[in-house]
Design an enzyme around this catalytic site. Sequence first.
Site, PDB file in Angstrom:
ATOM      1  CG  ASP A  30    -130.528 -92.393  25.615  1.00 28.52           C
ATOM      2  OD1 ASP A  30    -129.912 -93.451  25.987  1.00 28.52           O
ATOM      3  OD2 ASP A  30    -130.646 -91.650  24.673  1.00 28.52           O
ATOM      4  CG  ASN A  86    -125.413-101.291  23.915  1.00 28.36           C
ATOM      5  OD1 ASN A  86    -125.812-102.290  23.441  1.00 28.36           O
ATOM      6  ND2 ASN A  86    -125.970 -99.964  23.410  1.00 28.36           N
ATOM      7  CD  GLN A  93    -119.185 -99.469  26.710  1.00 26.45           C
ATOM      8  OE1 GLN A  93    -118.501-100.374  26.701  1.00 26.45           O
ATOM      9  NE2 GLN A  93    -119.124 -98.431  27.959  1.00 26.45           N
ATOM     10  CG  HIS A  99    -124.526 -96.864  29.714  1.00 26.33           C
ATOM     11  ND1 HIS A  99    -123.325 -96.707  29.409  1.00 26.33           N
ATOM     12  CD2 HIS A  99    -125.451 -96.879  28.500  1.00 26.33           C
ATOM     13  CE1 HIS A  99    -123.176 -96.420  28.031  1.00 26.33           C
ATOM     14  NE2 HIS A  99    -124.444 -96.818  27.694  1.00 26.33           N
ATOM     15  CG  HIS A 101    -129.210 -98.540  26.852  1.00 29.76           C
ATOM     16  ND1 HIS A 101    -129.258 -97.224  26.176  1.00 29.76           N
ATOM     17  CD2 HIS A 101    -128.060 -99.007  26.760  1.00 29.76           C
ATOM     18  CE1 HIS A 101    -128.260 -97.208  25.548  1.00 29.76           C
ATOM     19  NE2 HIS A 101    -127.241 -98.056  25.954  1.00 29.76           N
TER      20      HIS A 101
END
Length: 113
Positions: A30, A86, A93, A99, A101
């Site tokens: 990230d 999210n 989001q 995706h 995390h």
Amino acid sequence: MDNCIFCKIVNKEIPGNIAYEDDVIIAFHDLEPQAPVHVLIVPKEHIPSLYEVTFDHMEVMGWLMAKVKDIAAELGLENGYRLVCNCGEDGMQTVKHLHFHLLGKRKMQWPPG
Ligand code: AMP
Ligand code: ZN
């Protein structure tokens, strides 16, 4: 999908700091890490969010989930980790390509903020 930043990383149109990749998923670090280890695990197929996941996605979703422990092990997360997805506005989001995390190397808090 045009104008999707994660599709662009999947297609190598923009660079990502890739931690893991196979035919089905990609994992990259990230840009704004919230933990010492913070990677995003992303299906290569453009699925906007968990809202759009159906039984047609069983193979890719199962594949992704089965790879989490291997990616975590590769990143040295033997003491545990958190996997977060999210979804939608209340879920905060921001990128509309599904995706997860993967966060680790620090003690997480519960409940999350
Ligand atoms: P979310 O809020 O769950 O949609 O998370 C999106 C995440 O993508 C955020 O943590 C961002 O820091 C991260 N992000 C956005 N653009 C990039 C990028 N080009 N490379 C890596 N991470 C990114
Ligand atoms: Zn996409």
